[in-house]
Motif scaffolding. Structure first.
Motif, PDB file in Angstrom:
ATOM      1  N   PHE A   1      11.459 -33.854 -50.729  1.00 32.65           N
ATOM      2  CA  PHE A   1      11.308 -35.689 -50.475  1.00 32.65           C
ATOM      3  C   PHE A   1      13.124 -36.158 -51.212  1.00 32.65           C
ATOM      4  CE2 PHE A   1       7.501 -36.897 -48.687  1.00 32.65           C
ATOM      5  CZ  PHE A   1       5.941 -35.252 -49.890  1.00 32.65           C
TER       6      PHE A   1
ATOM      7  N   LEU B   1      12.508 -41.066 -53.404  1.00 28.68           N
ATOM      8  CA  LEU B   1      10.817 -40.817 -54.246  1.00 28.68           C
ATOM      9  C   LEU B   1      10.808 -41.297 -55.321  1.00 28.68           C
ATOM     10  CD1 LEU B   1      11.000 -36.611 -55.680  1.00 28.68           C
ATOM     11  CD2 LEU B   1       9.009 -37.989 -54.619  1.00 28.68           C
TER      12      LEU B   1
ATOM     13  N   PHE C   1       0.152 -35.504 -54.818  1.00 31.23           N
ATOM     14  CA  PHE C   1      -0.278 -34.293 -55.257  1.00 31.23           C
ATOM     15  C   PHE C   1       1.294 -33.259 -56.410  1.00 31.23           C
ATOM     16  CE2 PHE C   1      -1.668 -30.011 -54.821  1.00 31.23           C
ATOM     17  CZ  PHE C   1      -0.213 -29.394 -54.089  1.00 31.23           C
ATOM     18  N   HIS C   2       1.750 -33.563 -55.840  1.00 29.37           N
ATOM     19  CA  HIS C   2       3.301 -32.652 -56.000  1.00 29.37           C
ATOM     20  C   HIS C   2       3.940 -32.714 -57.436  1.00 29.37           C
ATOM     21  CE1 HIS C   2       4.696 -30.837 -52.356  1.00 29.37           C
ATOM     22  NE2 HIS C   2       5.028 -32.272 -51.920  1.00 29.37           N
TER      23      HIS C   2
ATOM     24  N   TYR D   1       1.092 -31.667 -59.346  1.00 25.88           N
ATOM     25  CA  TYR D   1       1.311 -29.946 -59.443  1.00 25.88           C
ATOM     26  C   TYR D   1       2.953 -29.901 -60.775  1.00 25.88           C
ATOM     27  CZ  TYR D   1       2.870 -25.495 -58.540  1.00 25.88           C
ATOM     28  OH  TYR D   1       3.595 -23.917 -58.274  1.00 25.88           O
ATOM     29  N   GLY D   2       3.367 -30.564 -60.413  1.00 24.87           N
ATOM     30  CA  GLY D   2       4.876 -30.869 -61.048  1.00 24.87           C
ATOM     31  C   GLY D   2       3.909 -30.700 -62.592  1.00 24.87           C
TER      32      GLY D   2
ATOM     33  N   ASP E   1       0.721 -25.212 -48.764  1.00 21.14           N
ATOM     34  CA  ASP E   1       1.008 -25.794 -50.303  1.00 21.14           C
ATOM     35  C   ASP E   1       0.285 -25.326 -51.254  1.00 21.14           C
ATOM     36  OD1 ASP E   1       2.164 -29.307 -49.229  1.00 21.14           O
ATOM     37  OD2 ASP E   1       3.263 -27.054 -49.930  1.00 21.14           O
TER      38      ASP E   1
END
Lengths: 249, 698
Positions: free
Chosen positions: B563, B566, B591-592, B595-596, B627
């Motif tokens: 992205f 951000l 979501f990302h 996950y991070g 993903d």
């Protein structure tokens, strides 16, 4: 109610700044500079207020400001700061940052230095690629400017080029060349790399929106604010082009 | 359509040569574009025309366009009728009068007619003081101008301004102060006093003469002595005349007798004064008595030996010929008119003026071959190609005859700028003197003039901010005009755009807000400033544009794998709900982030929700499923059985839809992805069934 003294100047003034006084000075400042905007022919002007010793009982000023000198400026004056007793840094709507020098002996203004393409959008050298410089802050000899392009520039008053520029870089990882990999393992690995890349770097962004203003917090730290209401602290000691902290209003 | 009253004046645009090429033109809001076409009158080489200097009222300037070959480059000329708004010295006039105008509109209506009247007179005086201040500045500029063309330009402006002030002053006296709506206020004679003041104020050559005479050692022997005495008498300045005469009496004891009588007459002259509460009849009686006394002395031959004193006595009696003899001292026909009134009908009422101010006065006056400098310098600016009676005279005459509409019309024709007529008409309208006279366009005269003036302001790069207030106070068409004009202000910086937006938002002009934000957003988008574009569309609450920008973000992500911006997406907050696509973007980024932070189960839940709740666009489902792969391949089981079934369903939906539109090309990567997904989902299902079937702790 204090007395208000008004003087009509036939231009719209965007910024007015008092000349800074030496640290040990006791009397209030007597000189100020103004910059105009929205004119075909914008000007930077230096005015003096009152004569020495004609301040009233409360230290108020008597008399109208007198124009000492002025000089033509290209583009609107977006922001203006005194660098020291004699030099003024001005950010323009054309994207250039100019340092003017006020010669006190003969009361004239001259251009001392200009960074022509401090702020630009797509191409640094096209005519209409300039982006307005919205904020200028000085801490002699360092000058920091921010603009509509989301870029932060750090200049030193006597150096020709920017010492540091925090901006966006456009080098995306190109995965299209891996289109024809058929190995599942490699594909999964690639996905993993995707996510890693995602998490570790924020790409080289200064700001995606317009930066509106900037100020020094410490000698090496600045605070910027942008058009969506975020405050960011940037530390120049760090090599990464990333804000140290982001506050959201 | 009515016929035009006068022939339209011929305007020469310097540099344009219609004999060389055909010209085409296009009207703009305040100016005209003139362009040289490729069609010549005759073939041949084009000449290079010299750069034009400013002509009379309109200005043309040439802009050289590109052009290869044939008769030289085509040029575009911008012809502006009103170049006054570009004069720096006049900006003070526009700005200060704007302040007065707005103050007048906003001030509370006074109940008492008297107070209202006083208020309006004050406003009129304010306007006049602004004109005078501007005249001063212009005069200073003229003196310090080194260029002779500039000097003459400034001098012309000074004379135009002084003419404007003259006309305004007369209108103030006749229309604003006279206030015919309040008959009880019409005391005896204030009109004449004000007219005398007016004349004194505007014939200023007198002061020089007076200074000269008084400054000399022996005033009574000065050659201009009697001129000064006469001018004092003509202007009704009795005390000063008597003072000078006393010097003559001292120097010339033989005429002491005559002097005493004349002095006495002058002292006794009944003067209508403002504070005086005598009625009209009283005043007239007194005056009649005094007039007869003068008559007696004249007929007795008291002044026969001194021609000067005799002519003064005749003037006191209102003898027209005697007054006319002093033509050069009076210099203008309106001075003559006022003097005549002073000595024949001092209790004149406003409405009676017209009987005195007939054309006859002008003819008597101008037929003289001596044209005093004062007249021509005031008239200069009106003289174009017209040689008929000077416009200033026509305007003043119309004012004396109380023809308001005629005054306004004549001023509009004579002046190049709507400033004067717009403000004057507005003031007269507040005095309720203008009947609402509907023009063809449905608005009244005041509104029409204000609209024209404000439109002219909008064509200026800087004075547009003043025009806004003028439109605000035009009830019928002001808003429409403002809406059209404000969208067309060139916005080269965000700061200016924000100022314009604030004006629109204050007036609830939502369409214009949206339009301006869209323009700024498009500009930002074109410069690849997605964050800026998004913030503009959020401000405008423009869902469609927000969707467009979100699509761009997602496209960027698909191409680059990460992205951009951000910081923007992370901090959208409630504005995320503006458009579905934007919501998806925000959630996807969340979501990302999950996950991070290794909060896998929450991330998994969110991912699933994005698909099942149809927040995600169908085109993105493949990416979402891809993903999900790393989550499926983790060591620990993240997706539950239910969730896995859901994912499988989504995948099947997707492939089914794709099969419908499938072209018979084999997309290796696509099929491989689908295969991998199926495999991963199956494996996950297997693991999760085992895990869920296992008892805890055993």
């Amino acid at each position: 109610m204090e007395e208000v003294c008004a003087r009509f100047v036939s231009q719209k003034i965007s910024k007015a700044r008092w000349r800074p006084l030496p640290a040990a000075a006791l009397q209030p400042p007597d000189l100020f500079a103004t910059g105009s905007w929205d004119n075909e022919d914008n000007r930077i002007s230096i005015w003096s207020v009152g004569d020495a010793g004609s301040a009233g009982l409360n230290g108020e000023y008597q008399g109208e400001p007198q124009l000492l000198c002025d000089i033509r400026h290209n583009g609107d004056v977006m922001d203006m700061q005194f660098l020291d007793q004699e030099r003024i840094v001005v950010g323009s709507s054309t994207g250039s940052v100019t340092v003017f020098r006020h010669h006190q002996n003969n009361q004239t203004l001259s251009v001392s230095h200009r960074w022509e393409n401090a702020h630009y959008h797509a191409d640094q050298y096209t005519a209409c690629g300039g982006a307005a410089c919205t904020g200028v802050i000085c801490n002699n000899p360092e000058i920091v400017t921010v603009g509509e392009d989301g870029r932060i520039n750090l200049y030193r008053a006597d150096q020709k080029d920017a010492v540091r520029t925090i901006d966006r870089s456009y080098t995306p990882p190109n995965f299209k060349s891996l289109k024809y990999v058929s190995d599942m393992f490699l594909y999964a690995f690639r996905l993993h790399v995707f996510f890693n890349a995602l998490l570790t770097s924020v790409a080289d962004n200064a700001d995606s929106s317009t930066l509106h203003a900037v100020t020094f917090l410490r000698t090496t730290e600045i605070l910027t604010v942008n058009s969506i209401g975020q405050l960011k602290i940037w530390d120049f000691r760090q090599q990464r082009n990333e804000p140290a902290q982001i506050f959201s209003l | 359509m009515e016929e035009p009253d006068t022939e339209p004046p011929l305007t020469v645009v310097p540099g344009a040569d219609p004999s060389r090429t055909q010209l085409c033109f296009e009207w703009g809001p305040a100016e005209m574009l003139l362009c040289e076409t490729l069609f010549g009158r005759r073939g041949g080489e084009g000449r290079v025309a010299p750069g034009g200097s400013a002509g009379p009222a309109p200005t043309g300037c040439g802009v050289a366009g590109g052009g290869d070959g044939a008769p030289g480059p085509s040029r575009v000329f911008v012809v502006r009728r009103d170049q006054d708004i570009y004069m720096e010295t006049l900006r003070k006039l526009f700005n200060e009068s704007h302040g007065i105008f707005v103050g007048l509109q906003r001030c509370e209506e006074e109940r008492a007619a008297r107070a209202r009247n006083a208020q309006l007179v004050q406003v009129s005086k304010n306007y006049r003081s602004v004109i005078r201040a501007c005249m001063e500045d212009m005069h200073q500029a003229a003196i310090s101008a080194r260029d002779s063309a500039l000097h003459s330009q400034y001098s012309i402006q000074v004379s135009i301004l002084s003419a404007m002030e003259l006309i305004w002053n007369l209108c103030e006296i006749l229309f604003v102060e006279a206030a015919p709506a309040i008959p009880s206020l019409c005391k005896a004679g204030p009109l004449l006093l004000r007219l005398l003041d007016w004349v004194q104020l505007h014939i200023c050559d007198v002061d020089n003469m007076v200074r000269e005479v008084l400054g000399s050692e022996n005033p009574s022997k000065h050659k201009l002595f009697w001129n000064v005495v006469n001018i004092f008498v003509l202007q009704g300045r009795m005390d000063e005349a008597r003072h000078l005469l006393s010097k003559e009496a001292i120097a010339n004891p033989t005429s002491m007798n005559m002097y005493k009588i004349l002095d006495d007459l002058m002292k006794k002259m009944p003067v209508p004064s403002l504070g005086n509460t005598q009625t009209l009849t009283e005043m007239e009686l007194k005056w009649q008595h005094w007039h007869e006394e003068c008559q007696r002395y004249l007929q007795d031959g008291t002044f026969a030996s001194n021609s000067h004193m005799e002519s003064i006595c005749k003037i006191l009696l209102g003898d027209e010929n005697a007054i006319l003899e002093k033509k050069e001292l009076m210099t203008t026909w309106y001075h003559f008119l006022v003097t005549r009134l002073l000595y024949s009908h001092p209790t004149v009422k406003p409405m009676e003026l017209r009987f005195y101010a007939q054309a006859g006065n002008i003819i008597i006056f101008i037929s003289s071959s001596l044209m005093h400098r004062k007249i021509t310098s005031s008239m200069d600016m009106f003289l174009g190609e017209e040689s008929s009676p000077e416009p200033l005279d026509t305007i003043l005459m119309a004012a004396f005859e109380f023809e308001l509409h005629q005054v306004i019309k004549e001023c509009s024709i004579a002046l190049s700028n709507w400033w004067f007529v717009a403000h004057l008409t507005d003031l007269l309208d507040h005095c309720k003197l203008l009947q609402s006279h509907n023009l063809y366009f449905g608005s009244n005269m005041r509104e029409f003039l204000l609209l024209e003036y404000a439109s002219g302001l909008f064509s200026h790069h800087s004075l547009w901010q003043l025009g806004v207030d003028y439109f605000d106070h035009c009830p019928e068409y002001g808003r429409v005009y403002l809406e059209l004009h404000i969208e067309r202000i060139p916005l080269n910086t965000e700061q200016k755009a924000l100022k314009v937006l604030r004006i629109c938002e204050q007036r609830q002009m939502h369409e214009q807000v949206r339009s301006i934000c869209k323009i700024m957003a498009m500009k930002a988008l074109r410069n690849n400033r997605l964050g800026s574009a998004l913030s503009w569309s959020i401000r405008a609450k423009d869902a469609a544009f927000a969707t467009l920008i979100s699509d761009r973000f997602l496209k960027d992500y698909c191409e680059r794998g990460c992205f951009s911006d951000l910081d923007l997406i992370d901090n959208l907050g409630p504005s995320m709900l503006l458009s579905d696509r934007l919501t998806f973007l925000g959630k996807y980024r969340e979501f990302h982030r999950l996950y991070g932070e290794k909060r896998f189960s929450e991330a998994a839940r969110l991912l699933l929700m994005l698909m099942t709740a149809h927040i995600a666009p169908c085109s993105f489902w493949m990416t979402l499923l891809t993903d999900a792969l790393p989550l499926l391949e983790q060591k620990e089981v993240i997706f539950s059985a239910e969730q896995t079934y859901e994912l499988m369903r989504c995948l099947e939906d997707l492939t089914a839809r794709k099969l419908d539109k499938q072209k018979f090309q084999d997309d290796d990567v696509e099929t491989m992805k689908v295969e991998m997904l199926r495999l991963a989902l199956a494996r996950n299902l297997a693991r999760v069934i085992v895990k869920e079937g296992t008892l805890e702790g055993s």
